[in-house]
Enzyme design. Structure first.
Site, PDB file in Angstrom:
ATOM      1  N   SER A 123       0.816  -1.213   0.000  1.00 30.93           N
ATOM      2  CA  SER A 123       0.000   0.000   0.000  1.00 30.93           C
ATOM      3  C   SER A 123       0.847   1.259   0.000  1.00 30.93           C
ATOM      4  CB  SER A 123      -0.916   0.011   1.238  1.00 30.93           C
ATOM      5  OG  SER A 123      -0.140   0.004   2.428  1.00 30.93           O
ATOM      6  N   HIS A 144      -3.341  -4.020  -5.293  1.00 34.20           N
ATOM      7  CA  HIS A 144      -3.602  -3.497  -3.957  1.00 34.20           C
ATOM      8  C   HIS A 144      -5.076  -3.671  -3.594  1.00 34.20           C
ATOM      9  CE1 HIS A 144      -3.854   0.166  -1.065  1.00 34.20           C
ATOM     10  NE2 HIS A 144      -3.633  -0.956  -0.403  1.00 34.20           N
ATOM     11  N   GLU A 156      -6.598  -1.683  -6.709  1.00 36.12           N
ATOM     12  CA  GLU A 156      -5.734  -0.795  -7.482  1.00 36.12           C
ATOM     13  C   GLU A 156      -4.674  -1.648  -8.187  1.00 36.12           C
ATOM     14  OE1 GLU A 156      -5.561   3.435  -5.107  1.00 36.12           O
ATOM     15  OE2 GLU A 156      -4.357   1.792  -4.301  1.00 36.12           O
ATOM     16  N   ASN A 194      -4.738   6.280  -1.168  1.00 36.50           N
ATOM     17  CA  ASN A 194      -3.988   6.781  -0.024  1.00 36.50           C
ATOM     18  C   ASN A 194      -3.409   8.167  -0.258  1.00 36.50           C
ATOM     19  OD1 ASN A 194      -4.402   4.791   1.895  1.00 36.50           O
ATOM     20  ND2 ASN A 194      -2.758   3.513   1.114  1.00 36.50           N
TER      21      ASN A 194
END
Length: 506
Positions: A123, A144, A156, A194
């Site tokens: 991540s 991800h 992802e 993120n």
């Protein structure tokens, strides 16, 4: 590109919550899954965890016992790396450490067939960096998942500098076949979610530090006006402040300490105090057995002698609120004007990123009360307002009474630029626009990622478009002027759209 055939075995390395969840997803899609963990007994425990969770679904009649038994038959705990040799896709979900992951990838390259796709669930670590020492870096791709992997829709798919297009396309198609919503992103710090999500936490943390309102009130506004599933303080308590703060710090440092990603001193204090959230019983809230969550600050019921709502000009995004208010038996008068409402002594307007006190002085309107943005004014159960220092007590009372007539709880917060939802949405859209500008992902994939990965009520760029091509740019410009910080500089795509008079989807 076709997805992996279900006859192709999949291997998952790491049998913690994430690894076990990924194994469950692959197994439910029909693949044989090899589950490996270096900790003795961890792979078996991971499989048993899957069994325990799904057995409850069987007991409730939501899953057939035969389907569960077949799934468990497809998930095989293994003890040695060499047992993964026949896998066509290997997904590592081990500790977030560059050197440890690189060592594992080197071992996998030596073991697996050249056609085997190697995927990392990292991540935070660059896929490009992970592949730098590989013999065939083109075979490594980021895959991800979000926790819990069986429930969260987003995956992802991260392309490193050397990742083969065919490998990325195959993993994308495979994730779709597994029932996920895949998006493609380049290997940049934070990838999509993120990175783009940082303002969701950062702006509320800043508002808390500025004593705009307490955490319970800010959380309630974000949920009940913004339409988000959880408020930022509830969510960071759930994630764990050590984890959330570490991600923010990592993104901040990875972007050469760009102030857009500046970590919060408030959260730093929590981490240093060991108040990590739900995991140890204390964060912004207490989670002991006898604790009670604090109630949000809500204006007590007030009445007003006014019975006429004057709508001056085009109310813009407030139009659905006007419709809702007009259904409450008020006499509504429409006339030309600057796009604001009058009720009794109160003059109400949608926040444009300035403090109410500043705007009241600039517009020579002492009794100005600013209304925060809502995702859906027809359904919002709470709204935040902020009043100018010049406003009379009667004006504030009339503004509260007006919203209460529509059954809306009112939180009167301190006068800060952009209030709560407006500045959150504006900064989310700004970060999303910057990510699109730099080719991290497409506009549509960014929006999909934020909705599927974090359950946002709308993608930030689509939301920005719904407010009009210029409003978010205006809000950010005023925030930048108020704080004098580069943190709020409008992204070039937002600025371009402002002058082109277009949106991201037009």
């Amino acid at each position: 590109m076709q997805p992996l055939a279900t006859s192709v075995p999949v291997a998952v390395i790491g049998a913690g919550a994430m690894g076990s969840g990924i194994a469950q997803v692959a197994g439910q899609a029909g693949h044989q899954v090899f589950l490996l963990d270096q900790r003795e007994g961890a792979a078996e425990a991971g499989r048993q965890s899957i069994a325990n969770i799904l057995q409850r679904r069987v007991d409730k009649g939501k899953m057939e016992q035969a389907d569960l038994d077949a799934l468990l038959d497809r998930i095989k705990p293994v003890n040695e790396l060499k047992e993964l040799a026949e896998a066509g896709l290997v997904i590592e979900a081990i500790v977030e450490d560059l050197d440890i992951k690189r060592s594992l990838l080197a071992d996998l390259e030596a073991l697996c067939d050249d056609s085997t796709i190697l995927a990392t669930n990292t991540s935070s670590i660059s896929v490009t960096a992970l592949s730098a020492e590989m013999q065939h870096p083109e075979r490594l791709v980021g895959m991800h998942f979000f926790n819990p992997a069986p429930l969260m829709a987003l995956v992802e798919v991260i392309k490193g500098l050397a990742t083969s297009d065919d490998v990325a396309k195959c993993v994308y198609a495979t994730a779709g076949q597994w029932g996920k919503k895949p998006v493609t992103a380049t290997s940049t710090p934070g990838f999509i979610v993120n990175r783009v999500a940082r303002p969701f936490y950062a702006e509320s943390l800043r508002l808390l530090q500025e004593q705009t309102a307490d955490s319970a009130t800010l959380d309630a506004i974000v949920r009940e006006a913004g339409g988000f599933r959880m408020g930022p303080f509830e969510l960071t308590d759930l994630i764990g402040h050590d984890v959330n703060y570490a991600v923010t710090t990592s993104v901040f440092n990875s972007y050469y300490q760009d102030t857009r990603f500046l970590p919060s001193l408030v959260q730093k204090e929590l981490v240093e105090a060991g108040r990590l959230g739900r995991k140890n019983g204390q964060g912004f809230y207490s989670y002991t057995d006898d604790s009670q969550k604090p109630e949000p600050a809500t204006v007590a019921a007030v009445s007003s002698e006014a019975d006429t709502l004057i709508v001056e000009g085009n109310p813009g995004p407030l139009a659905p609120l006007v419709t809702r208010l007009s259904e409450c038996g008020l006499n509504v008068i429409e006339r030309d004007g600057p796009g604001r409402l009058q009720f009794g002594d109160a003059v109400l307007a949608l926040t444009d990123g300035r403090m109410a006190t500043e705007r009241a002085a600039a517009e020579a309107c002492n009794n100005l009360v600013l209304v925060d943005l809502a995702f859906d004014y027809t359904k919002a159960s709470r709204l935040a307002i902020a009043s100018a220092e010049q406003a009379s007590a009667q004006a504030v009372s009339d503004a509260s009474a007006l919203l209460q007539k529509a059954g809306i709880a009112v939180s009167h917060i301190a006068d800060r630029p952009g209030l709560v939802i407006m500045r959150t949405v504006a900064t989310l859209a700004n970060e999303a626009a910057d990510a699109a500008l730099h080719g991290v992902a497409t506009v549509s994939d960014i929006d999909l990622a934020m909705k599927a990965g974090l359950n946002y009520p709308e993608g930030p760029l689509r939301w920005s478009d719904s407010l009009g091509f210029s409003l978010v740019h205006q809000v950010l410009t005023h925030l930048q002027q108020s704080y004098g910080e580069d943190r709020y500089r409008p992204a070039l795509l937002l600025r371009k759209n402002r002058f082109a008079e277009k949106g991201f989807y037009s």
